[in-house]
Write a protein that holds these residues in place. Structure first.
Motif, PDB file in Angstrom:
ATOM      1  N   GLN A   1      -4.224   6.695  -2.855  1.00 20.28           N
ATOM      2  CA  GLN A   1      -2.784   6.306  -2.642  1.00 20.28           C
ATOM      3  C   GLN A   1      -2.176   6.103  -3.857  1.00 20.28           C
ATOM      4  O   GLN A   1      -1.197   6.629  -4.037  1.00 20.28           O
ATOM      5  CB  GLN A   1      -2.535   5.193  -1.564  1.00 20.28           C
ATOM      6  N   THR A   2      -2.765   5.246  -5.032  1.00 22.74           N
ATOM      7  CA  THR A   2      -2.079   4.972  -6.075  1.00 22.74           C
ATOM      8  C   THR A   2      -1.735   6.236  -6.796  1.00 22.74           C
ATOM      9  O   THR A   2      -0.846   6.714  -7.143  1.00 22.74           O
ATOM     10  CB  THR A   2      -2.982   3.836  -6.904  1.00 22.74           C
ATOM     11  N   ILE A   3      -2.999   7.137  -6.777  1.00 20.92           N
ATOM     12  CA  ILE A   3      -2.811   8.348  -7.594  1.00 20.92           C
ATOM     13  C   ILE A   3      -1.784   9.538  -6.906  1.00 20.92           C
ATOM     14  O   ILE A   3      -0.973  10.013  -7.525  1.00 20.92           O
ATOM     15  CB  ILE A   3      -4.085   9.038  -7.737  1.00 20.92           C
ATOM     16  N   ALA A   4      -1.857   9.441  -5.727  1.00 21.27           N
ATOM     17  CA  ALA A   4      -0.734  10.128  -5.022  1.00 21.27           C
ATOM     18  C   ALA A   4       0.632   9.661  -5.201  1.00 21.27           C
ATOM     19  O   ALA A   4       1.536  10.529  -5.480  1.00 21.27           O
ATOM     20  CB  ALA A   4      -1.092  10.086  -3.600  1.00 21.27           C
ATOM     21  N   ALA A   5       0.933   8.484  -5.440  1.00 16.58           N
ATOM     22  CA  ALA A   5       2.124   7.970  -5.590  1.00 16.58           C
ATOM     23  C   ALA A   5       2.487   8.093  -7.007  1.00 16.58           C
ATOM     24  O   ALA A   5       3.697   8.521  -7.321  1.00 16.58           O
ATOM     25  CB  ALA A   5       2.327   6.384  -5.383  1.00 16.58           C
ATOM     26  N   GLY A   6       1.842   8.208  -8.088  1.00 14.35           N
ATOM     27  CA  GLY A   6       2.005   8.475  -9.164  1.00 14.35           C
ATOM     28  C   GLY A   6       2.280   9.829  -9.298  1.00 14.35           C
ATOM     29  O   GLY A   6       3.189  10.543 -10.061  1.00 14.35           O
ATOM     30  N   ILE A   7       1.704  10.803  -8.705  1.00 17.94           N
ATOM     31  CA  ILE A   7       1.911  12.365  -8.792  1.00 17.94           C
ATOM     32  C   ILE A   7       3.239  12.534  -8.291  1.00 17.94           C
ATOM     33  O   ILE A   7       4.087  13.593  -8.476  1.00 17.94           O
ATOM     34  CB  ILE A   7       0.738  12.899  -8.276  1.00 17.94           C
ATOM     35  N   VAL A   8       3.496  12.087  -6.922  1.00 16.03           N
ATOM     36  CA  VAL A   8       4.729  12.525  -6.291  1.00 16.03           C
ATOM     37  C   VAL A   8       6.003  11.896  -6.993  1.00 16.03           C
ATOM     38  O   VAL A   8       7.040  12.581  -6.959  1.00 16.03           O
ATOM     39  CB  VAL A   8       4.797  11.786  -4.699  1.00 16.03           C
ATOM     40  N   GLU A   9       5.798  10.720  -7.713  1.00 13.22           N
ATOM     41  CA  GLU A   9       6.945  10.199  -8.238  1.00 13.22           C
ATOM     42  C   GLU A   9       6.968  10.989  -9.580  1.00 13.22           C
ATOM     43  O   GLU A   9       7.588  11.461 -10.566  1.00 13.22           O
ATOM     44  CB  GLU A   9       6.856   8.646  -8.903  1.00 13.22           C
TER      45      GLU A   9
END
Length: 92
Positions: free
Chosen positions: A84-92
């Protein structure tokens, strides 16, 4: 060609990178959906997230992610918060 000759001809870094990609795909294949906090896109499929991580990460970043996953699995910690943390960093 036998296996020893194949291993001698290939670059060890490329073999390790392919292993990391395969490992990450297998881990994320088990995750149906991963919610992305603080985003319009609230849900991503695990397999799609794996492909995006592989696409945007360098070899060393991918290696670090695989090492983190292995440590978390060893400690029997949940993997979802990491992704979830990695996905938030990629999306932002």
């Amino acid at each position: 060609m036998n296996m020893e000759a194949y291993l001698l001809e290939t670059d060890p870094k490329s073999v390790a990178h392919e292993h990391d990609k395969r490992f990450l795909r297998n881990i994320l294949k088990k995750e149906k959906f991963i919610s992305v906090p603080c985003s319009n896109r609230s849900i991503m499929r695990g397999e799609a997230l794996g492909e995006v991580i592989i696409e945007v990460s360098s070899d060393t970043e991918l290696r670090e992610i695989v090492q983190m996953v292995k440590i978390m699995k060893k400690r029997k910690s949940p993997l979802r918060p990491l992704f979830q943390t990695i996905a938030a960093g990629i999306v932002e």
